[in-house]
Scaffold this active site. Structure first.
Site, PDB file in Angstrom:
ATOM      1  CD  GLU A  73      40.515  44.924 -29.377  1.00 55.79           C
ATOM      2  OE1 GLU A  73      39.827  45.624 -28.630  1.00 55.79           O
ATOM      3  OE2 GLU A  73      41.753  45.061 -29.478  1.00 55.79           O
ATOM      4  CB  ALA A 117      48.619  45.792 -28.919  1.00 51.37           C
ATOM      5  N   GLY A 177      44.419  42.705 -29.296  1.00 47.89           N
ATOM      6  CA  GLY A 177      44.285  43.316 -30.614  1.00 47.89           C
ATOM      7  C   GLY A 177      44.139  42.295 -31.721  1.00 47.89           C
ATOM      8  CD  GLU A 193      42.738  43.622 -24.702  1.00 46.46           C
ATOM      9  OE1 GLU A 193      42.698  43.842 -25.917  1.00 46.46           O
ATOM     10  OE2 GLU A 193      42.030  42.755 -24.137  1.00 46.46           O
TER      11      GLU A 193
END
Length: 241
Positions: free
Chosen positions: A140, A94, A137, A160
């Site tokens: 994911e 992200a 992300g 993370e």
């Protein structure tokens, strides 16, 4: 159970059958953060395109991606979608710079980290072609694809925890289901990365492909799928999920 699933599929407001789709192809337009290229054989190639940020997932990128994917899903000429990034990074995570100043009330009111929800509604199969980093992300997003192929240098992980947060886009759920609780827990709690060969041996990806052949191989898989019955493919995808 299967018959119930198929019955529910047929009762949806948007039927699966090609005859119910508009016959004119949709235009995906031009985007700032992705590239869209419709190939021969019913395959569309979508490329994440923020090279300076290693394809970090910002709000604008997800806005572009959702719009393009939803339009391709409605396009009768598109029977499979390949999603990829660059050779250096599928998506390195992200966009931390964008996220850092935001407080919880703001993220809640703007539905931050629910951007990917629309990707789960696609009936068109999505083949992920992962080169380089697929972290946070990016990992994911890769796991949202229906089929994953990995380049030899691909690296997956949920780092993370190194920033004092946890996976926010379903990584704790999808990783456990894909590779089992113990190894998934180790990745999430240590922030370590997993290479392409391990990802293949554990079932996270279908197979490992040379870097320079990865996208072409993913397109070949998409073209093979595109020759099948569209309703059957959509229903098989739904039942597997």
């Amino acid at each position: 159970m299967l018959s119930n699933t198929l019955a529910k599929s047929c009762m949806r407001s948007r039927p699966l059958f090609m005859a119910s789709r508009p016959m004119a192809a949709f235009s995906t337009g031009t985007y700032d953060n992705i590239l869209v290229d419709k190939k021969e054989g019913g395959v569309a190639l979508v490329t994440l395109n923020r090279p300076k940020a290693l394809n970090a997932l910002c709000y604008a990128l997800f806005e572009d991606l959702n719009d393009a994917m939803m339009q391709l899903d409605k396009d009768p000429e598109v029977r499979a979608i390949v999603l990829t990034g660059s050779e250096k990074a599928f998506a390195a995570g992200a966009d931390i710079k964008e996220m850092e100043p935001r407080m919880y009330p703001d993220t809640y009111m703007t539905d931050m980290l629910t951007w990917w929800d629309q990707l789960n509604t696609l009936k068109t199969p999505v083949i992920g072609a992962v080169n380089g980093y697929a972290l946070g992300g990016g990992s994911e997003l890769a796991m949202m694809c229906d089929i994953l192929l990995a380049g030899e240098d691909a690296k997956f992980g949920q780092p993370e925890v190194n920033l004092g947060v946890i996976p926010g886009m379903g990584g704790t759920q999808r990783m456990v289901r894909a590779i089992g609780k113990s190894r998934a827990m180790e990745l999430c709690l240590t922030g370590d990365m997993m290479g392409a060969e391990e990802a293949a041996s554990r079932g996270l990806v279908s197979r490992v492909v040379p870097v320079d052949q990865l996208v072409d191989e993913a397109i070949k898989v998409g073209a093979k799928i595109a020759k099948k019955s569209a309703p059957s493919i959509a229903m098989a995808k739904e039942c597997c999920n």
